[in-house]
Write a protein that holds these residues in place. Structure first.
Motif, short mmCIF file in Angstrom:
data_model
loop_
_atom_site.label_atom_id
_atom_site.label_comp_id
_atom_site.label_asym_id
_atom_site.label_seq_id
_atom_site.Cartn_x
_atom_site.Cartn_y
_atom_site.Cartn_z
N GLY A 1 -1.45 -5.39 -60.42
CA GLY A 1 -0.77 -3.94 -60.16
C GLY A 1 -1.48 -2.92 -59.91
O GLY A 1 -2.53 -3.11 -59.11
N ILE A 2 -1.09 -1.71 -60.24
CA ILE A 2 -1.83 -0.46 -59.80
C ILE A 2 -2.24 0.05 -61.14
O ILE A 2 -1.69 0.16 -62.04
N PHE A 3 -3.29 0.84 -61.19
CA PHE A 3 -3.98 1.48 -62.39
C PHE A 3 -3.80 3.12 -62.14
O PHE A 3 -4.40 3.60 -61.27
N ILE A 4 -3.13 3.88 -62.78
CA ILE A 4 -2.99 5.02 -63.17
C ILE A 4 -4.18 5.88 -64.19
O ILE A 4 -4.01 5.41 -65.32
N SER A 5 -5.08 6.17 -63.95
CA SER A 5 -6.11 6.88 -64.47
C SER A 5 -5.58 8.10 -65.20
O SER A 5 -4.87 8.87 -64.63
N ASN A 6 -6.06 8.31 -66.23
CA ASN A 6 -5.69 9.55 -67.04
C ASN A 6 -6.96 10.79 -66.64
O ASN A 6 -6.85 11.95 -67.56
N VAL A 7 -7.75 10.63 -65.91
CA VAL A 7 -8.58 11.62 -65.34
C VAL A 7 -8.04 12.72 -65.02
O VAL A 7 -7.23 12.57 -63.85
N PRO A 8 -8.13 13.95 -65.33
CA PRO A 8 -7.30 15.16 -64.63
C PRO A 8 -7.51 15.44 -63.37
O PRO A 8 -8.00 16.58 -63.18
N ASP A 9 -7.56 14.73 -62.48
CA ASP A 9 -7.92 14.91 -61.25
C ASP A 9 -6.71 15.05 -60.29
O ASP A 9 -6.04 13.76 -60.09
N PHE A 10 -6.41 16.20 -59.77
CA PHE A 10 -5.13 16.20 -58.98
C PHE A 10 -5.27 16.42 -57.50
O PHE A 10 -4.38 16.88 -56.80
N ASN A 11 -6.44 16.02 -57.00
CA ASN A 11 -6.89 16.36 -55.85
C ASN A 11 -6.31 15.19 -54.71
O ASN A 11 -6.37 13.88 -55.12
N LEU A 12 -5.49 15.29 -53.60
CA LEU A 12 -4.97 14.13 -52.88
C LEU A 12 -5.84 13.96 -51.70
O LEU A 12 -6.75 14.81 -51.45
#
Length: 408
Positions: free
Chosen positions: A272-283
């Motif tokens: 599947g896909i992994f959603i990291s909890n690193v607070p990086d919000f750059n697109l």
């Protein structure tokens, strides 16, 4: 139920549902911000809708009536009505508005309620509701209100939603469709097949007019389910796009190719896909194209993926609407497609209170396409390209995106 006619007994039947990209983006923000996310289910959702048209039905079996010509007039929505889902959505919208929630401008099935120090979000997919935000008191009050109004079922923390299975870990969340994939392999009797390592055979170019297929519905059903699987399996997006163009008149080689995709899924059904909890919000985004990929129409295929930090939130593989006369033009159209998605994502991130102050990097491996976007000069290679493609230049000039040099 008596037969219903469009424009007479009903008009619109479409019920807005939240986009899967919105769901992935919402989950990404929840994981990175450390919010709680809950799932609600509405009992007998379609029975809550109010009817604005006059709808009649035959008397149900077991009900004694004086004459066989008598019918029942419906006051409320009923399962089986074509407009039932639409009326339920209107009823839920009315209830949420009464609690101070507003529609999202970017996704009409996303609602939010914001104040100076709190925000609560509600995503709706028919009778499945996802609820999250920063204010737990407001979330609990909304749960109580919805239960009193519609009799909801509180399913607790979000774990299984529309086939999405969420596995929470210390470093993030893994989203897969393991159960759906396993059932798909079992339904089409592929559990005994040998697994393969690629979704399609190398250099496979399927054409429209090939060997006939006796049962086209079997192919259409399979491709439809594979298309739903692309919500977490970006690795089969190109293959499913390629197979979807033969839905109208599928042939035997097309079916064999879909079975090959199933054999690939058998190799790792948990992927599947992994959603990291690193607070990086750059697109940032990556795009590419396959010039003149279709052997029948010679149209090119565009593909892109958008990352929020290290988490994938949006991807697509799609055949271009027109024929590109050069690979540079095909690549330029690919940039145009991803920039359109990025503009929408930046707007919805603002609604999630995520700042979009930094430039969004768009990576493309075609220097010619990048030069076309950077230099507003019309010449022989670009004068025939539609004006809508050139909004890439506008986005580049107003500082929304940047096109850095991309090297393998």
């Amino acid at each position: 139920m008596v037969s219903k006619q469009a424009g007479v007994d009903y008009t619109e039947t479409f019920s807005p549902v939240v986009k899967m990209t919105t769901i992935r983006t919402l989950i990404s923000i929840v994981v990175k911000q450390g919010w709680k996310i809950y799932q609600l289910d509405v009992n007998n959702a379609f029975l809550h809708g109010d009817l604005h048209e006059e709808v009649y039905m035959d008397a149900p079996q077991g009900l004694a009536v004086a004459s066989s010509r008598l019918v029942c007039k419906l006051k409320k929505s009923l399962y089986g009505l074509k407009q039932a889902s639409r009326q339920w959505y209107d009823k839920l919208t009315e209830a949420l508005h009464s609690r101070g929630f507003e529609h999202s401008v970017e996704d009409y099935s996303l609602f939010y309620k914001k104040s100076a120090n709190s925000s609560v979000y509600v995503a709706v997919y028919v009778d499945d509701i996802v609820l999250t935000g920063t204010n737990l008191v407001e979330i609990n009050n909304l749960k109580s209100f919805l239960h009193d109004t519609f009799k909801i079922k509180d399913l607790g923390q979000l774990h299984y939603f529309l086939g999405f299975e969420l596995l929470y870990r210390e470093d993030g969340v893994l989203i897969s469709q393991r159960k759906f994939t396993t059932e798909l392999l079992k339904e089409f009797e592929c559990l005994s097949y040998t697994a393969v390592t690629a979704p399609l055979e190398c250099n496979l170019k399927l054409q429209a007019a090939e060997g006939p297929l006796t049962d086209p519905t079997h192919y259409r059903k399979l491709v439809g389910k594979l298309n739903f699987l692309t919500h977490t399996r970006m690795d089969i997006a190109y293959s499913v796009q390629h197979l979807s163009q033969f839905m109208q008149d599928p042939r035997e080689p097309h079916l064999k190719a879909t079975i090959h995709v199933l054999r690939y899924l058998k190799n790792d059904p948990i992927l599947g896909i992994f959603i990291s909890n690193v607070p990086d919000f750059n697109l940032r985004a990556y795009c590419d194209s396959d010039w003149a990929a279709c052997p029948d129409t010679r149209k090119s295929v565009s593909g892109y993926i958008v990352m929020l930090g290290d988490s994938p939130i949006s991807w697509k593989s799609k055949k271009q609407a027109t024929v590109s006369l050069s690979s540079a033009e095909a690549e330029y159209r690919s940039i145009r497609m991803v920039v359109g998605e990025l503009i929408w994502l930046r707007r919805i991130l603002i609604e999630f209170n995520v700042p979009c102050d930094t430039l969004t990097h768009v990576y493309c491996d075609s220097q010619a396409a990048v030069h076309i976007a950077r230099n507003p000069v019309f010449h022989e290679r670009t004068k025939h390209i539609e004006v809508d493609c050139h909004f890439v230049r506008n986005s580049l000039q107003d500082g929304s995106i940047t096109l850095p040099c991309f090297h393998y």
